[in-house]
Scaffold this motif. Structure first.
Motif, PDB file in Angstrom:
ATOM      1  N   ARG A  77       2.249  18.610  14.185  1.00 28.17           N
ATOM      2  CA  ARG A  77       2.149  17.862  13.666  1.00 28.17           C
ATOM      3  C   ARG A  77       1.623  16.699  14.100  1.00 28.17           C
ATOM      4  NH1 ARG A  77       8.540  17.388  13.238  1.00 28.17           N
ATOM      5  NH2 ARG A  77       8.658  17.489  15.002  1.00 28.17           N
ATOM      6  N   ARG A  78       1.700  15.605  13.257  1.00 27.21           N
ATOM      7  CA  ARG A  78       0.332  14.801  13.855  1.00 27.21           C
ATOM      8  C   ARG A  78       1.040  13.760  15.229  1.00 27.21           C
ATOM      9  NH1 ARG A  78      -2.158   9.337  10.738  1.00 27.21           N
ATOM     10  NH2 ARG A  78      -3.419   8.446  13.056  1.00 27.21           N
ATOM     11  N   ASP A  79       2.135  13.510  16.239  1.00 29.18           N
ATOM     12  CA  ASP A  79       2.305  13.238  16.745  1.00 29.18           C
ATOM     13  C   ASP A  79       2.729  13.664  17.793  1.00 29.18           C
ATOM     14  OD1 ASP A  79       1.386  10.659  16.253  1.00 29.18           O
ATOM     15  OD2 ASP A  79       3.439  10.360  14.285  1.00 29.18           O
ATOM     16  N   LYS A  84       1.807  13.463  21.650  1.00 32.74           N
ATOM     17  CA  LYS A  84       1.588  11.785  21.804  1.00 32.74           C
ATOM     18  C   LYS A  84       1.719  11.395  22.950  1.00 32.74           C
ATOM     19  CE  LYS A  84       2.130   7.316  20.029  1.00 32.74           C
ATOM     20  NZ  LYS A  84       2.435   6.221  18.839  1.00 32.74           N
ATOM     21  N   HIS A 109      -2.462  19.661  11.880  1.00 31.88           N
ATOM     22  CA  HIS A 109      -2.976  18.388  11.333  1.00 31.88           C
ATOM     23  C   HIS A 109      -4.090  17.931  11.969  1.00 31.88           C
ATOM     24  CE1 HIS A 109      -2.536  13.978  10.551  1.00 31.88           C
ATOM     25  NE2 HIS A 109      -2.133  13.532   9.844  1.00 31.88           N
ATOM     26  N   GLU A 110      -4.693  17.535  11.211  1.00 28.94           N
ATOM     27  CA  GLU A 110      -6.018  16.712  11.588  1.00 28.94           C
ATOM     28  C   GLU A 110      -6.560  16.264  13.056  1.00 28.94           C
ATOM     29  OE1 GLU A 110      -7.226  13.799   8.506  1.00 28.94           O
ATOM     30  OE2 GLU A 110      -8.414  15.101   8.816  1.00 28.94           O
ATOM     31  N   LYS A 111      -5.107  15.751  12.846  1.00 26.36           N
ATOM     32  CA  LYS A 111      -5.418  14.321  14.459  1.00 26.36           C
ATOM     33  C   LYS A 111      -4.048  15.409  14.912  1.00 26.36           C
ATOM     34  CE  LYS A 111      -7.250  10.459  12.336  1.00 26.36           C
ATOM     35  NZ  LYS A 111      -6.874   9.021  11.946  1.00 26.36           N
ATOM     36  N   ALA A 112      -3.659  16.515  15.132  1.00 26.75           N
ATOM     37  CA  ALA A 112      -2.536  16.506  15.893  1.00 26.75           C
ATOM     38  C   ALA A 112      -2.727  16.722  17.430  1.00 26.75           C
ATOM     39  CB  ALA A 112      -2.243  18.055  15.608  1.00 26.75           C
ATOM     40  N   SER A 158      -5.956  14.835  18.724  1.00 24.27           N
ATOM     41  CA  SER A 158      -6.334  13.297  19.138  1.00 24.27           C
ATOM     42  C   SER A 158      -5.782  13.224  20.355  1.00 24.27           C
ATOM     43  CB  SER A 158      -6.395  12.191  18.105  1.00 24.27           C
ATOM     44  OG  SER A 158      -6.922  12.877  16.821  1.00 24.27           O
ATOM     45  N   ASN A 198     -11.416  18.879  14.577  1.00 24.11           N
ATOM     46  CA  ASN A 198     -11.495  17.697  15.472  1.00 24.11           C
ATOM     47  C   ASN A 198     -10.553  18.373  17.097  1.00 24.11           C
ATOM     48  OD1 ASN A 198     -12.248  16.214  13.351  1.00 24.11           O
ATOM     49  ND2 ASN A 198     -10.048  16.068  12.607  1.00 24.11           N
TER      50      ASN A 198
END
Length: 366
Positions: free
Chosen positions: A106-108, A111, A128-131, A133, A154
């Motif tokens: 998932r994204r976060d 994090k 997720h496309e920003k996992a 990031s 990404n």
């Protein structure tokens, strides 16, 4: 489940040198892993990375339930986890999530962990496309043995090594590796990739040293792979022939793996484009003769030709005419499991081999 000392040792691999063969049978051994001492693993020695100075010198007391945490390594393998744990210290350097039941990143999930290496062998089919990031300094991503149908989008620009083998990927689109200027190694075997699955320009901008696309559905060498490659492994595919233009752009190759294919023909002159080649794997194919051009490869040291259909070995098949022409003598030539009447082979055939133990003959059964 990998032991904790092994996982800790992975932290040094980004600077590790490629495997260098020193003996004929070394191919059966796994690459050795450098070991970190406690000071290096804990991060107290920061002389090599000024950005590490801001990190807390001692590993946080945070540790997810059931996991093992030590020296910035969080080992959460084989716990039947269905999501990435939340109680992970922000100064974690290596996170082992292998052999769980995670189906999604998932994204976060990552994090606040910019210095992380990730090992993930699960049942992931969605990312997720920003996992990735938050992972601004991620260098190694091991996301093999999952259910992915596409290469994650990404990917961090800091990535050096990507292992994504044993998934369900059928396509490598143009631009998927865009911006990955530091990428050195990609392992993507065990996916149902066909030659048509590589879009033109799929590898544009990459300066890879190592690429493996084994156990796929390739019928030929893919076009437009990075020219910088030192190692290319295409074993366990369905390649039937090597044509003249197939190897034209890979003059820096020193190891080429084409074993376990269906190669019947290697066009004359094909190997002349590989002046730095040191090791050639052509075992378990359908060759009826020794490939032409081997004597011209001045640095070639190891040739695997076992388990083919070779019936004759000529006196000049391996060694060049004259002395002092070949810069490196062979230390391994395997010809076993071929219908070669080895008692008819002239001794001078192997005049540029280090010693007789480097030649493997016999053991042919109809």
């Amino acid at each position: 489940m990998w032991p904790l000392w092994f996982l800790t040792s992975l932290l040094a691999l980004s600077q590790a040198l490629p495997f260098e063969q020193k003996g004929f049978w070394d191919f059966t051994l796994d690459d050795g892993l450098p070991m970190l001492n406690d000071e290096e693993a804990s991060g107290t020695d920061t002389s090599g990375d000024p950005d590490m100075d801001s990190l807390t010198p001692n590993f946080s007391n945070m540790c997810p339930f059931g996991c093992h945490c030590h020296l910035r390594v969080v080992q959460c393998s084989d716990l039947d986890l269905i999501t990435v744990p939340k109680e992970i210290s922000p100064d974690t350097t290596l996170l082992d999530l292998q052999n769980n039941e995670i189906t999604e990143l998932r994204r976060d999930d990552f994090k606040g962990m910019p210095h992380l290496y990730v090992l993930v062998n699960n049942k992931i089919s969605k990312i997720h496309e920003k996992a990735f990031s938050p992972l601004r300094k991620l260098q190694k991503l091991y996301i093999s043995k999952n259910h992915l149908v596409e290469i994650p989008p990404n990917l961090p620009s800091s990535l050096v090594e990507l292992r994504i083998h044993d998934n369900r990927i059928r396509k490598v689109p143009k631009g998927v590796f865009s911006g990955l200027r530091n990428m050195n190694c990609i392992e993507m075997g065990g996916n149902p990739l066909e030659n048509s699955g590589f879009e033109p320009g799929a590898f544009d901008g990459l300066k890879l040293n190592y690429l493996r696309i084994s156990e796929a559905k390739l019928t030929g060498i893919p076009k437009d792979l990075p020219e910088t490659l030192n190692e290319l492994h295409l074993d366990h595919n369905q390649i039937q022939a090597i044509e003249l233009e197939d190897l034209l752009r890979y003059s820096k190759l020193y190891r080429l793996g084409l074993g376990h294919n269906q190669i019947r023909m290697i066009e004359n002159g094909s190997l002349s484009f590989l002046p730095t080649l040191r090791e050639l794997h052509l075992d378990n194919n359908k060759l009826s003769k020794v490939p032409a051009g081997l004597p011209d490869l001045k640095l070639l040291q190891v040739v695997y030709l076992h388990s083919n259909n070779i019936t004759k070995v000529g006196v000049n098949d391996f060694c060049p005419m004259g002395f002092g022409v070949k810069r490196a003598y062979y230390n391994g030539i395997s010809l076993f499991n071929n219908p070669v009447p080895y008692w008819e082979v002239q001794p001078a055939t192997f005049r540029c081999v280090t010693d007789r133990l480097a030649i493997q003959f016999g053991n042919y059964k109809k």
